[in-house]
Design a protein around this motif. Structure first.
Motif, mmCIF file in Angstrom:
data_model
loop_
_atom_site.group_PDB
_atom_site.id
_atom_site.type_symbol
_atom_site.label_atom_id
_atom_site.label_comp_id
_atom_site.label_asym_id
_atom_site.label_seq_id
_atom_site.Cartn_x
_atom_site.Cartn_y
_atom_site.Cartn_z
ATOM 1 N N SER A 210 -6.224 22.551 9.884
ATOM 2 C CA SER A 210 -5.644 23.637 9.084
ATOM 3 C C SER A 210 -4.126 23.649 9.197
ATOM 4 C CB SER A 210 -6.219 24.991 9.519
ATOM 5 O OG SER A 210 -5.912 25.269 10.867
ATOM 6 N N VAL A 211 -3.604 23.229 10.345
ATOM 7 C CA VAL A 211 -2.148 23.114 10.506
ATOM 8 C C VAL A 211 -1.623 21.977 9.640
ATOM 9 C CG1 VAL A 211 -0.269 22.640 12.118
ATOM 10 C CG2 VAL A 211 -2.193 24.056 12.842
ATOM 11 N N VAL A 212 -2.297 20.843 9.703
ATOM 12 C CA VAL A 212 -1.886 19.669 8.915
ATOM 13 C C VAL A 212 -1.815 20.022 7.435
ATOM 14 C CG1 VAL A 212 -2.522 17.320 8.257
ATOM 15 C CG2 VAL A 212 -2.878 18.094 10.617
ATOM 16 N N GLN A 213 -2.772 20.808 6.953
ATOM 17 C CA GLN A 213 -2.860 21.132 5.540
ATOM 18 C C GLN A 213 -1.670 21.935 5.020
ATOM 19 O OE1 GLN A 213 -6.969 22.860 5.600
ATOM 20 N NE2 GLN A 213 -7.264 21.547 3.810
ATOM 21 N N VAL A 214 -1.076 22.776 5.862
ATOM 22 C CA VAL A 214 -0.004 23.656 5.383
ATOM 23 C C VAL A 214 1.393 23.102 5.653
ATOM 24 C CG1 VAL A 214 -1.435 25.713 5.586
ATOM 25 C CG2 VAL A 214 0.010 25.046 7.512
ATOM 26 N N LEU A 215 1.490 21.949 6.309
ATOM 27 C CA LEU A 215 2.805 21.365 6.559
ATOM 28 C C LEU A 215 3.355 20.718 5.297
ATOM 29 C CD1 LEU A 215 2.304 19.841 10.122
ATOM 30 C CD2 LEU A 215 3.391 22.005 9.495
ATOM 31 N N GLY A 216 4.675 20.676 5.200
ATOM 32 C CA GLY A 216 5.336 20.157 4.010
ATOM 33 C C GLY A 216 5.789 18.721 4.168
ATOM 34 N N PRO A 217 6.397 18.163 3.134
ATOM 35 C CA PRO A 217 6.830 16.759 3.152
ATOM 36 C C PRO A 217 7.918 16.448 4.184
ATOM 37 C CG PRO A 217 7.614 17.890 1.176
ATOM 38 C CD PRO A 217 6.638 18.808 1.827
ATOM 39 N N SER A 218 8.666 17.457 4.599
ATOM 40 C CA SER A 218 9.721 17.219 5.597
ATOM 41 C C SER A 218 9.200 17.360 7.022
ATOM 42 C CB SER A 218 10.884 18.184 5.379
ATOM 43 O OG SER A 218 10.465 19.526 5.562
ATOM 44 N N ASP A 219 7.940 17.801 7.156
ATOM 45 C CA ASP A 219 7.342 17.971 8.480
ATOM 46 C C ASP A 219 6.643 16.684 8.924
ATOM 47 O OD1 ASP A 219 8.112 20.710 8.432
ATOM 48 O OD2 ASP A 219 6.318 21.188 7.265
ATOM 49 N N THR A 220 6.296 16.623 10.206
ATOM 50 C CA THR A 220 5.683 15.421 10.781
ATOM 51 C C THR A 220 4.437 15.789 11.573
ATOM 52 O OG1 THR A 220 7.874 14.403 11.025
ATOM 53 C CG2 THR A 220 6.073 13.395 12.256
ATOM 54 N N VAL A 221 3.407 14.969 11.445
ATOM 55 C CA VAL A 221 2.173 15.161 12.212
ATOM 56 C C VAL A 221 1.956 13.961 13.120
ATOM 57 C CG1 VAL A 221 -0.342 15.363 12.117
ATOM 58 C CG2 VAL A 221 1.075 16.568 10.439
ATOM 59 N N HIS A 222 1.729 14.224 14.389
ATOM 60 C CA HIS A 222 1.356 13.184 15.349
ATOM 61 C C HIS A 222 -0.087 13.457 15.779
ATOM 62 C CE1 HIS A 222 5.317 11.401 15.698
ATOM 63 N NE2 HIS A 222 5.846 12.599 15.887
ATOM 64 N N ALA A 223 -1.028 12.670 15.276
ATOM 65 C CA ALA A 223 -2.433 12.797 15.659
ATOM 66 C C ALA A 223 -2.652 11.949 16.912
ATOM 67 C CB ALA A 223 -3.332 12.331 14.522
ATOM 68 N N VAL A 224 -2.820 12.591 18.046
ATOM 69 C CA VAL A 224 -2.920 11.887 19.322
ATOM 70 C C VAL A 224 -4.371 11.869 19.793
ATOM 71 C CG1 VAL A 224 -0.565 12.519 19.947
ATOM 72 C CG2 VAL A 224 -2.463 13.984 20.681
ATOM 73 N N GLU A 225 -4.645 11.000 20.726
ATOM 74 C CA GLU A 225 -5.987 10.931 21.307
ATOM 75 C C GLU A 225 -6.041 11.549 22.698
ATOM 76 O OE1 GLU A 225 -7.645 7.050 21.132
ATOM 77 O OE2 GLU A 225 -7.440 6.864 18.952
ATOM 78 N N SER A 226 -4.888 11.708 23.332
ATOM 79 C CA SER A 226 -4.841 12.326 24.657
ATOM 80 C C SER A 226 -3.407 12.744 24.961
ATOM 81 C CB SER A 226 -5.323 11.343 25.737
ATOM 82 O OG SER A 226 -4.320 10.367 25.995
ATOM 83 N N TYR A 227 -3.254 13.481 26.068
ATOM 84 C CA TYR A 227 -1.917 13.903 26.483
ATOM 85 C C TYR A 227 -1.023 12.699 26.783
ATOM 86 C CZ TYR A 227 -2.760 12.667 31.363
ATOM 87 O OH TYR A 227 -2.999 11.961 32.514
ATOM 88 N N LYS A 228 -1.627 11.570 27.142
ATOM 89 C CA LYS A 228 -0.839 10.371 27.425
ATOM 90 C C LYS A 228 -0.093 9.907 26.191
ATOM 91 C CE LYS A 228 -3.985 8.842 31.112
ATOM 92 N NZ LYS A 228 -4.942 7.780 31.550
ATOM 93 N N ASP A 229 -0.738 10.004 25.024
ATOM 94 C CA ASP A 229 -0.083 9.645 23.771
ATOM 95 C C ASP A 229 1.106 10.570 23.505
ATOM 96 O OD1 ASP A 229 -2.001 7.714 23.377
ATOM 97 O OD2 ASP A 229 -3.197 8.897 21.981
#
Length: 235
Positions: A210-229
């Motif tokens: 739901s966060v990813v859906q409302v972010l705009g083109p100037s925003d960035t998403v980092h989809a991580v698999e763990s805190y190490k990432d």
């Protein structure tokens, strides 16, 4: 250009599942939060946040959105809280799912009421780390949580249901999800810099989506698999 605003999920993104941030990451992240605008947003309630994120880091954060952003805390002050009373039929359906599941292990606390939401777990929130890991592996093969989420939303169109963490699903009134955090940052806190979001459940079935859906083109998403990432990306 305005400075970036960093928004982090907690469980699986800043910490091992349901555990305290590792010592090495704590020191690094405290310095990071000192020099950047940082918000936390999690499906967990504030009590669990305090168990996983040290006070020295919490006080550096601009805000902590707990219970899928149905609560906001700044320092020790609760800024707002959304309340949710699930229907009796929804609770009956959850109890039926618990009875019907073929997964053998039960640890208790299967239906947990949190501000603005309900968290439901077949194995139970009292599970040890080993029990959580076993259920997570089983669920990856059998997709029980995803199937239960679909069933509940089909029968109860007024709710949203998302997979959260390793062992549970998050249930809340439609729209009262983690995206509330972004709305608050933009509209109430009036921050306009690009948002950089880190989460481990960014897929469409996950509670970070739901966060990813409302972010705009100037925003960035980092989809991580763990805190190490997360640690590696921030370094």
């Amino acid at each position: 250009m305005s400075s970036p605003i960093y928004v982090f999920d907690i469980d699986g993104t800043l910490t091992p599942p349901r555990q305290l941030m590792t010592r090495g990451f704590q020191g690094f992240f405290e310095k990071f939060a000192k020099h950047n605008v940082v918000y936390l947003v999690t499906g967990s309630d504030i009590k669990k946040v305090k168990q996983q994120v040290p006070k020295k880091i919490r006080k550096r954060c601009a805000g902590i959105f707990a219970s899928s952003a149905n609560e906001l805390w700044k320092n020790k002050e609760k800024i707002y809280e959304n309340l949710y009373i699930p229907s009796k039929q929804l609770i009956k359906d959850l109890e039926a799912m618990l009875e019907e599941s073929v997964y053998p292990d039960r640890t208790g606390l299967h239906i947990e009421h949190r501000p603005g939401m309900v968290n439901f777990s077949i194995v139970g929130r009292n599970a040890t780390g080993e029990q959580r890991e076993e259920y997570a592996k089983w669920d990856t093969r059998h997709q029980e949580r995803k199937r239960n989420a679909v069933k509940l939303m089909t029968k109860h169109p007024e709710i949203d249901v998302k997979v959260g963490g390793e062992i549970s699903i998050d249930i809340y009134p439609r729209g009262l999800d983690k995206s509330q955090a972004i709305s608050h940052i933009r509209e109430v806190d009036e921050l306009s810099g690009p948002i950089v979001f880190f989460g481990d459940r960014c897929d469409p079935d996950g509670n970070d989506y739901s966060v990813v859906q409302v972010l705009g083109p100037s925003d960035t998403v980092h989809a991580v698999e763990s805190y190490k990432d997360t640690f590696q990306l921030l370094q």
